[in-house]
Write an enzyme that holds these catalytic residues in place. Structure first.
Site, PDB file in Angstrom:
ATOM      1  N   GLY A   1     -15.225  46.388 -14.951  1.00 46.34           N
ATOM      2  CA  GLY A   1     -15.923  45.174 -14.526  1.00 46.34           C
ATOM      3  C   GLY A   1     -16.630  45.485 -13.225  1.00 46.34           C
ATOM      4  O   GLY A   1     -17.847  45.678 -13.157  1.00 46.34           O
TER       5      GLY A   1
ATOM      6  N   CYS B   1     -12.228  22.020   3.562  1.00 48.88           N
ATOM      7  CA  CYS B   1     -11.260  21.456   4.497  1.00 48.88           C
ATOM      8  C   CYS B   1      -9.878  22.059   4.317  1.00 48.88           C
ATOM      9  O   CYS B   1      -8.898  21.385   3.978  1.00 48.88           O
ATOM     10  CB  CYS B   1     -11.276  19.946   4.401  1.00 48.88           C
ATOM     11  SG  CYS B   1     -12.856  19.326   5.015  1.00 48.88           S
TER      12      CYS B   1
END
Ligand SMILES: *Cc1c(COP(=O)(O)O)cnc(C)c1O
Length: 403
Positions: A261, A328
Site C-alpha cells: 500500500g 476540540c
C-alpha cells in the site's frame, strides 16, 4: 510536486485538499516490478485500504496491478473500478463466514487467516481454492500497532499450527492454491523478509496445488530527505533468486505476489491545509490549521511523522512551530518542528499523505471530508468532491419523541 503547483491547486480546488501525483505512483510501481524482473510471474496487489479512491484503483489497474482487499466493500469497489474478480485477493481478519462466502461467490481469491473459518469454509466449499495466511512470528514493523507478525498477533495462523492446517485440508479435501504472510509495516531489514520467506518456502512443501506465494508488504518508505527505506532492488535480487530456486524444487513456476500500500502511494500524496491562527504562548508557537485528526490521523494514532513545509514561504527564515488542528481534543501534527516562518493564511504541505490518510478520515466535529485531486504531468483532475452539509445529514433520521 513543486510549491507553486500545489498552491495553484489550492487556488483551484480549495482547502484542505489531498493531491496525488500519478507519476510517482507509476514510478513506484515500475520500480517494484523492475526489482523483481528476475521472477517469471510477478503479481502486485495494491493494498486498497491505504487509498481507496476509484480513480486510484483504476490507475493501479492501468499500470498492470491487481488488488488486495480486507472487506467485501473493498472487493466491490475493486469490481466497480474495473478489476476482474480473479485479480482481487481478499485477506480479511476476523470477519464472518457469511461475508467470506459472499466474496467467494463474487469470485475473488479467498485468503483465510484462522483455523475455525478454514475448517468451516473447507467443509462447506471444498471445491473453492483458498489461500492460507500464515503467521511466521517474525517480529517486524515500525511499532506494535503496525507490526502484525509477532507471537501474540491476531493475524494469520501460527506456523506452529501447520500440522493442524494440514489435517483440516486432508479431512475436507479442500484445495490450497496459495500461501500468504504479512509481517507488518515499516520493515527496514531485508534479512527479516528473507527469514520469513524461508518459513513460507518450508511450509509450501506440504501443499501440492500451490499457484502463488504472497509475501505481503511492509516496505518502508522515506518520510524525509535522507530517511532510510527498504532496499527494494536488493530485496528483488535476493528474494527473486531464492524464489526461483524454490520453484525448481517445487517443480512448477509459481507466482510471486506482493501487496504494497504505502510503497505505491505514500510519497505520491500531499495534504494541503491553510493556517487559521498563529498563537504564541509562553513557550510555544502554535500554527493552527483548517484541519485536524479528522482528516489526517496518523501522527496522533501511531506517532507517524509527516514532513510539513510552508509552501507559501518556502525560502523564509526557519522557526520552531507546533502544528495543531482545530479539533476540540489534543490534535497535534508535529511538536516544535523547524518550519519556514508562518503567517496566518499560509498553506502548509504535509508530505507522504497518500497512504492511510484520506482512507482513515472521518467527520468528527461534523467537519467535511476534504476534496481529492489526481495530478499527472501538469494536469489535474478532481477525483472526489469536497463534502457538503447534505453529506452530514444523509442517512440520519431526525425524530421527535413524545416526552
Ligand atoms: C495493510 C496491509 C498491507 C499493506 O501494507 P503497507 O504497509 O501499506 O504496504 C498488505 N497486506 C495486508 C494483508 C494488509 O493488511
Amino acid at each position: 510536486m513543486e510549491s507553486n503547483e500545489l498552491l495553484q491547486l489550492v487556488e483551484q480546488y480549495g482547502n484542505p485538499l489531498y493531491v496525488y501525483d500519478a507519476e510517482k505512483i507509476q514510478s513506484q510501481y515500475n520500480r517494484l516490478s523492475n526489482a523483481f524482473s528476475n521472477v517469471k510471474n510477478l503479481r502486485i496487489n495494491f493494498a486498497a485500504k491505504s487509498l481507496t479512491n476509484l480513480s486510484i484503483l483504476k490507475l493501479i489497474k492501468q499500470l498492470g496491478g491487481c488488488l488486495d482487499t480486507v472487506s467485501i466493500q473493498e472487493v466491490q469497489l475493486g469490481i466497480h473500478a474495473g478489476f476482474a474478480p480473479e485479480d482481487i485477493i481478499y485477506t480479511p481478519n476476523g470477519v464472518s463466514l457469511e461475508e467470506i462466502e459472499e466474496v467467494a461467490k463474487i469470485g475473488a481469491q479467498i485468503n483465510i487467516d484462522n483455523l475455525s473459518i478454514l475448517e468451516q469454509f473447507g467443509a462447506k466449499h471444498p471445491e473453492t481454492p483458498v489461500c492460507i495466511r500464515l503467521n511466521p512470528h517474525i517480529m517486524a514493523g515500525g511499532n506494535s500497532k503496525i507490526s502484525v507478525g509477532h507471537i501474540d498477533s491476531k493475524f494469520g495462523i501460527s506456523i506452529h499450527q501447520l500440522p493442524h492446517i494440514i489435517r483440516i485440508v486432508e479431512n475436507t479435501n479442500m484445495h490450497i492454491n496459495g500461501l500468504h504472510m504479512h509481517t507488518g509495516s515499516d520493515i527496514l531489514d531485508i534479512g527479516v523478509f528473507l527469514q520469513a520467506a524461508e518459513i513460507l518456502f518450508e511450509s509450501a512443501r506440504h501443499f501440492k496445488e500451490l499457484k502463488f506465494l504472497d509475501f505481503g508488504s511492509g516496505f518502508k518508505v522515506p518520510y524525509k530527505a535522507d530517511d532510510i527505506e527498504t532496499n527494494i532492488e536488493e530485496l528483488g535480487e535476493e528474494l527473486g533468486k531464492r524464489f526461483n530456486k524454490f520453484c525448481k524444487e517445487y517443480g512448477q513456476d509459481l507466482t510471486l505476489a506482493f501487496e504494497p500500500g504505502k510503497f505505491l502511494v505514500s510519497e505520491a500524496g500531499t495534504f494541503l491545509a491553510k493556517v487559521n491562527v498563529v498563537k504564541q504562548t509562553t513557550s510555544t508557537v502554535f500554527a493552527s490549521i483548517d484541519s485536524g485528526f479528522n482528516h489526517l490521523i496518523r501522527p496522533m494514532f501511531y506517532g507517524a511523522h509527516h514532513l510539513i513545509e510552508n509552501i507559501s514561504n518556502p525560502n523564509g527564515k526557519e522557526r520552531f512551530y507546533s502544528v495543531v488542528g482545530y479539533i476540540c481534543e489534543t490534535d497535534t501534527f508535529a511538536s516544535n518542528k523547524k518550519i519556514t516562518e508562518i503567517k496566518e493564511g499560509d498553506i502548509l504541505a504535509f508530505r507522504n499523505a497518500g497512504a492511510y490518510c484520506f482512507s482513515m478520515a472521518s467527520n468528527y466535529n461534523s467537519r467535511y471530508k476534504p476534496a481529492e485531486v489526481l495530478y499527472y504531468k501538469g494536469q489535474s483532475q478532481l477525483i472526489r468532491k469536497r463534502e457538503e452539509f447534505e453529506d452530514l445529514i444523509r442517512n440520519q433520521i431526525a425524530v421527535d419523541i413524545a416526552l
